[in-house]
Scaffold this active site. Structure first.
Site, PDB file in Angstrom:
ATOM      1  N   LYS A 144       0.887  -1.182   0.000  1.00  0.00           N
ATOM      2  CA  LYS A 144       0.000   0.000   0.000  1.00  0.00           C
ATOM      3  C   LYS A 144       0.911   1.214   0.000  1.00  0.00           C
ATOM      4  CE  LYS A 144      -2.695   2.036   3.850  1.00  0.00           C
ATOM      5  NZ  LYS A 144      -3.236   3.215   3.309  1.00  0.00           N
TER       6      LYS A 144
HETATM    7  P1  FBP Z   1      -6.096   7.634   4.690  1.00  0.00           P
HETATM    8  O1  FBP Z   1      -6.859   7.071   3.534  1.00  0.00           O
HETATM    9  O2  FBP Z   1      -6.989   8.385   5.620  1.00  0.00           O
HETATM   10  O3  FBP Z   1      -4.899   8.422   4.243  1.00  0.00           O
HETATM   11  O4  FBP Z   1      -5.590   6.386   5.529  1.00  0.00           O
HETATM   12  C1  FBP Z   1      -4.532   5.588   5.092  1.00  0.00           C
HETATM   13  C2  FBP Z   1      -3.497   5.491   6.168  1.00  0.00           C
HETATM   14  O5  FBP Z   1      -2.419   4.690   5.768  1.00  0.00           O
HETATM   15  C3  FBP Z   1      -4.032   4.989   7.490  1.00  0.00           C
HETATM   16  O6  FBP Z   1      -4.070   3.602   7.541  1.00  0.00           O
HETATM   17  C4  FBP Z   1      -3.083   5.613   8.459  1.00  0.00           C
HETATM   18  O7  FBP Z   1      -3.685   5.872   9.678  1.00  0.00           O
HETATM   19  C5  FBP Z   1      -2.728   6.902   7.816  1.00  0.00           C
HETATM   20  O8  FBP Z   1      -2.968   6.774   6.432  1.00  0.00           O
HETATM   21  C6  FBP Z   1      -1.285   7.266   8.026  1.00  0.00           C
HETATM   22  O9  FBP Z   1      -1.102   8.530   7.477  1.00  0.00           O
HETATM   23  P2  FBP Z   1       0.238   9.311   7.523  1.00  0.00           P
HETATM   24  O10 FBP Z   1       0.620   9.495   6.096  1.00  0.00           O
HETATM   25  O11 FBP Z   1      -0.073  10.607   8.174  1.00  0.00           O
HETATM   26  O12 FBP Z   1       1.227   8.498   8.299  1.00  0.00           O
END
Ligand code: FBP
Length: 259
Positions: free
Chosen positions: A185
């Site tokens: 991801k």
């Molecule tokens: P979003 O779709 O809200 O961006 O979530 C994806 C994610 O990977 C979450 O699983 C995680 O909490 C967050 O983004 C981490 O975001 P960051 O880039 O701030 O570390």
């Protein structure tokens, strides 16, 4: 990498993972745009939509809420995570749940793990990922790597372009393949063409787009379309779903697009 073609987290080879680990990663601020999203029950209800193939949460939410939803959606337990409260010298995401506990006690069909390649603590995370990945193999559940390259190793480089730097995303995605993830991801690198460059190096491993901060329905759908047209397998998304008061319409559109 294993086939896991019967895993419930895939539908026609693609997936929409509803990520809801934000209470750990960002704190309650992420629930403010839609206060109802602070109640996990409301988000588990959203996960019942047919577009959603799995809900990704930490062990506490899985323990307290998943039993009522186990017939409706597959569970992915996020086995590591870190809060925004601490300012460590570099990125590190400690493990809080074993694969054994996630699968045997919580009913997980898949495991999620954040890898901060480029951090001074990369070696510690590689070691933890090795244990997670090998344990997941013993249980026959797929592993999704949140491939988030971050830290001094990258950020001190004057050529680094931030979270959407294609070369860095591609390197982190490739690590997923080399270290045995089933799905990687990654942040969206900004276009179909840039996503294709990443997918050039990910081999047979599945690739999903990370959501990022909330944008309009059309903008978000276009990013997902570009990912799928480039050969990606869907998305793992949080805010662009649960920050909408009623995400049904966007989930309907995503269902059409993905499957
Ligand atoms: P979003 O779709 O809200 O961006 O979530 C994806 C994610 O990977 C979450 O699983 C995680 O909490 C967050 O983004 C981490 O975001 P960051 O880039 O701030 O570390």
């Amino acid at each position: 990498m294993k086939e896991h073609s019967n895993s419930p987290i895939y539908r026609n080879g693609n997936m929409l993972i509803l990520a809801y680990d934000h209470g750990v990663e960002h704190g309650p601020a992420d629930f403010e745009p839609n206060p109802a999203s602070a109640d996990p029950e409301n988000v588990f209800e959203v996960a019942k939509h047919d577009a959603v193939t799995a809900v990704a949460v930490h062990k506490g939410l899985a323990e307290a809420y998943y039993p009522e939803y186990s017939d409706d959606v597959a569970l992915m337990v996020k086995v590591n995570g870190n809060s925004d409260l601490r300012r460590p010298d570099d990125y590190y995401s400690p493990k809080q749940c074993s694969v054994q506990y996630a699968v045997e006690e919580l009913g997980a069909s898949a495991i999620g793990y954040t890898m901060y390649a480029g951090s001074d603590y990369e070696d510690r995370m590689w070691q933890e990922f090795r244990e997670v990945q090998e344990e997941a193999r013993r249980y026959g559940v797929p592993v999704v790597m949140w491939a988030y390259p971050r830290g001094h190793g990258i950020e001190d480089n004057p050529d680094y372009n931030g979270d959407t730097d294609t070369d860095v995303i591609a390197y982190a995605a490739r690590l997923g393949l080399e270290l045995g993830a089933d799905v990687v991801k990654c942040k969206y690198p900004g276009s179909k063409e840039e996503t294709e460059k990443v997918l050039d190096v990910t081999g047979k491993m599945k690739f999903v787009m990370s959501g990022g901060s909330k944008r309009s329905d059309d903008e978000f759908i276009e990013d997902v379309r570009a990912t799928v047209e480039a050969g990606g397998n869907g998305l793992a998304v949080g805010r662009n779903i649960f920050q909408r008061e009623d995400p049904t319409e966007i989930l309907d559109r995503l269902e059409q697009l993905l499957y």
